[in-house]
Design a protein around this motif. Structure first.
Motif: not given
Lengths: 248, 608
Positions: A138-139, A142-145, A213
């Protein structure tokens, strides 16, 4: 000092064309530096988006020599300078002006995806216990910018203009982050199948290639979601078996 | 009523970083109509740049931590000119604000027993920063954004406010334009929350993006609000310095938290020299103890690299001045050395500091798992700003609130790393709550057409001047550039009276030039025009910083004066307050800091 020539697309929704600018370049410069120099010295009204200049905000997306990239993370020493460098806005989105596009569709899509719904807290103080191993994936998502380069390159959106039927890689990653969140209790599979149009993705992995990313969009997010959708809607036998399988 | 598009809200929040979003969420939860203005796209605000984490005494990693220790650390870091009530509220409420984020979907790194992991950071006695690798700010803003979009908040992306509108003493709205079409808009509001962030663009070397032109401080000031502590600007010790194009980009303090060390070109760890007295008892006196601290040894004291930012930045400057700097005018920050200490160091570094690894690989061709980085100070944050009431975050202008970096008080003369993200949450929530309450108790005000028309005229002047411009007329970028040079060179990390007096003179000349800049083209997405409009804010905050810095005749925290190199106990009891006079000039006054109640005084004594 060396000079580089840029062919920058200038125009708006009514059309436009490339303009050429020559500018001096120095060691370590990125494309966004050159755009800023041109803006400050030659074309004060050259429109571009940017914020952090460090690859963290995802504002300065554009097509550099035809490839979707962040301008702030693209070094000029990685591009051949013997011919002009072309800079275009992301072509999958309507033009606003010059390098700026109307990306508001993305924000509307996100709003339609059911929000995070956690299970009740694990501890009396209202907190949860989660193991790191359960959130590594999940992390990653969640790096998505939210630079929308994956949306830009996706042929379902770019060439077939199926914005009304397909949410695109960004929002499949977003949905995957919610679906794989260890605390989440919401079910988004039927909406991914229907309104999300997950079936349109035929895993060409173009999105994964352009992700600044390095999120493994296709393999880690989209394919597992597709499998869940298949299990849920196209595998009645498996579903039946699941009912009788002892819970582990 | 003027012809511009007019929108009406109970609470208008200007700024959509952490503080603005948290504030909008809170106001909206109170059942009022909320409008949110973003200068950029939603989710792109400078909060995304925050790397290390958010400080909250959760005591998940070290159970000796509690709000009292956090309070004392914050006051010590700010060298006791902080608003002590804000520091108290912040320390008490931060843990709840962090836990709340988890309930909204944030995914923090975990401890072995599954709780939120916390890391070491400069000036914090115990590991206190909840974090997600080195991209905590992104996690925070995304969590608030994804929660906030379902709360019925009306979001106006890529809008800029140019002035606040008043009816007698009170604010009743704001006037601005949308970037895309350049159309003017009037936002009527019963209460306004400023959450516009900082002023970094007043300096040449900064970690801040184009947005941080001091809009909120300037909007508030021109609307009659007081500014306080403006002399306290934080220069983050570790910005990138090479190649030139990346100068100023932040290198997180988390590098030092994970064991990174600073050395000069002679290979010496210069931070061990000159540890300030206030920190001697808490600081390691040898490298081995420092290393053990970063690895979680509770009996070890912190390495001197993790002293407060003001101190570390000045030590770096001194090394460079003494000729012991790195080739490009900074010092070395080395995390690669930990391979002597742990197996798989390269993997460990990539896991703990992924975006730093990425940033140096891509922008500087440098592998931080193998080589040291070159770093130097960069303008990062302003501790000063709009003077607010600690409980409600309201300024002295009724209906005008401020939260986050634009507000002053919590951090005193120097902010501790990690206290910014928690500040956004704690005081963003409070501002939203009390702004909503204020709006419920107020009627909607009357917007003055004359104010609106005046602001519109002023905003369009650069185009009109262009129509009749002579050949030597200048655009806005040159003025902005010269302003940045002035502030960098004359009101930077090391200050002295004659230079600051010169800066005031330069700023005056720049304000004359700013009133003459021209902008070509049309109003649609024209960055030249936007830059021209922002100049007024930059000039206002630059003057405020300079006047406050002249008035404080001592060195404290982020404010260092060559001509008054020591702390002064008399000055340490004072705040420098700025307000706009009726004739338009900037008035500087000194006000005594209210005395701390005995219970808080006792906490500070106990923690010394």
């Amino acid at each position: 000092m060396k000079t580089a020539v840029f062919k920058i697309w200038r125009g708006d929704a009514n059309g436009g064309d490339f303009s050429e600018f020559a500018t001096e370049i120095s060691e370590g410069m990125v494309v966004l530096d050159a755009v800023h120099a041109i803006q400050a010295q030659q074309a004060n009204d050259l429109a571009c988006r940017w914020n952090c200049k460090a690859g963290k905000c995802g504002s300065c997306s554009a097509e550099i020599n035809g490839v979707p990239k962040l301008m702030c993370m693209t070094r000029l020493d990685a591009i051949p300078l013997d011919k002009p460098i072309t800079l275009e806005p992301m072509r999958a989105f309507p033009s606003v002006r010059d390098l700026v596009t109307d990306v508001s569709w993305n924000f509307r899509v996100k709003k339609k995806i059911k929000k995070f719904k956690p299970r009740p807290p694990d501890a009396p103080d209202g907190t949860w216990r989660i193991s790191q191993a359960d959130i590594d994936r999940v992390q990653e998502f969640r790096k998505c910018i939210e630079c929308f380069l994956c949306q830009d390159v996706c042929h379902v959106l770019r060439d077939h203009h199926l914005q009304e039927e397909f949410i695109g890689p960004r929002y499949l990653v977003f949905a995957a982050a919610l679906e794989m969140h260890p605390l989440d209790t919401e079910d988004r599979l039927s909406e991914l199948k229907q309104a999300g149009g997950i079936g349109y993705c035929n895993i060409t992995k173009c999105c994964t290639k352009v992700c600044p990313e390095n999120i493994t969009i296709t393999d880690n997010a989209i394919i597992p979601l597709k499998e869940r959708v298949v299990d849920e809607f196209y595998d009645p036998l498996g579903k039946l078996l699941k009912l009788f399988r002892p819970k582990t | 009523m003027s012809n511009y598009v007019t929108l009406e809200y109970d609470v208008l929040v200007i700024g959509a970083g952490g503080a603005g979003l948290r504030s909008a969420i809170e106001a909206s939860a109170a059942g009022v109509r909320v409008g949110l203005i973003c200068k950029s796209l939603l989710g792109k605000a400078h909060t995304v740049m925050a790397e290390g984490g958010m400080a909250a005494a959760l005591a998940n990693v070290d159970d000796r931590d509690n709000w009292k220790v956090h309070f004392a650390d914050t006051m010590r870091g700010g060298q006791y000119v902080n608003n002590w009530r804000m520091a108290e509220l912040h320390a008490k409420e931060a843990p709840d604000r962090v836990r709340e984020l988890e309930a909204w979907g944030a995914v923090f790194d975990r401890t072995a027993d599954g709780r939120i992991l916390q890391r070491n950071f400069g000036g914090h006695r115990y590991p206190r920063l909840a974090h997600v690798g080195d991209r905590t700010g992104l996690e925070l803003i995304r969590t608030l954004q994804d929660h906030g979009i379902h709360q019925g908040i009306e979001v106006h992306m890529e809008h800029t406010i140019v002035t606040l509108l008043k009816e007698s003493d009170r604010v009743v709205g704001a006037f601005g334009y949308d970037r895309e079409r350049g159309r003017f808009k009037v936002f009527k509001a019963r209460a306004i929350v400023l959450a516009t962030g900082g002023i970094g663009r007043a300096y040449r070397i900064t970690s801040n993006s184009w947005e941080y032109t001091g809009d909120g401080q300037s909007l508030a000031y021109h609307a009659g609000a007081e500014l306080v502590d403006m002399e306290f600007v934080q220069f983050h010790p570790t910005g990138m310095i090479w190649p030139p194009s990346v100068m100023g980009i932040l290198v997180t303090e988390g590098v030092r938290g994970e064991g990174g060390i600073l050395h000069n070109k002679e290979g010496k760890r210069f931070m061990f020299a000159g540890i300030p007295d206030a920190y001697k008892s808490q600081t390691a006196n040898n490298p081995e103890e420092g290393w053990r601290y970063t690895q979680g040894d509770k009996n070890a004291r912190r390495p001197p690299e993790l002293l407060t930012r003001d101190h570390v930045a000045r030590c770096i400057i001194e090394e460079v001045k003494a000729g012991r700097g790195s080739p490009h005018g900074g010092v070395f920050l080395d995390i690669a050395w930990i391979k002597e200490k742990i197996p798989n160091a390269a993997e460990h570094i990539k896991k703990k500091l992924p975006s730093m690894y990425h940033q140096f690989m891509q922008l500087a061709n440098l592998d931080i798992t193998k080589e040291p980085m070159e770093v130097g100070p960069t303008t990062h944050y302003i501790m000063g700003g709009v003077r607010v009431d600690a409980e409600t975050q309201m300024s002295n202008v009724p209906g005008l609130f401020a939260a986050g970096e634009v507000a002053a008080g919590l951090h005193g003369s120097n902010r501790l790393g990690g206290n910014s993200l928690s500040d956004l949450l704690v005081f963003g929530k409070r501002a939203g709550e009390f702004a909503a309450q204020f709006s419920k108790e107020s009627n909607s005000g009357q917007i003055s057409d004359a104010q609106v028309e005046g602001a519109a005229r002023e905003a369009l002047e650069p185009f009109e001047r262009a129509a009749k411009a002579t050949a030597n007329a200048e655009g806005p970028y040159q003025v902005q550039y010269d302003l940045q040079e002035t502030m960098q060179n004359l009101v930077g990390i090391v200050r002295r009276e004659e230079e600051m007096v010169r800066a005031l003179d330069e700023l005056h000349k720049l304000s004359v030039r700013a009133k003459q800049v021209i902008v070509y083209g049309h109003r649609e997405y024209n960055p030249g025009w936007h830059t021209a409009i922002d100049l007024k804010h930059l000039l206002t905050v630059s003057e405020a910083i300079t006047r406050a810095a002249l008035a404080r005749k001592e060195s404290r925290g982020g404010h260092f004066r060559d001509d008054f190199p020591n702390k002064d106990s008399g000055e340490g009891k004072m705040n420098i307050v700025l307000r706009k006079e009726a004739d338009g000039s900037m008035h500087v006054s000194r006000e005594e800091i209210p005395e701390m109640p005995p219970d808080l005084e006792r906490i500070i004594e106990e923690m010394k």
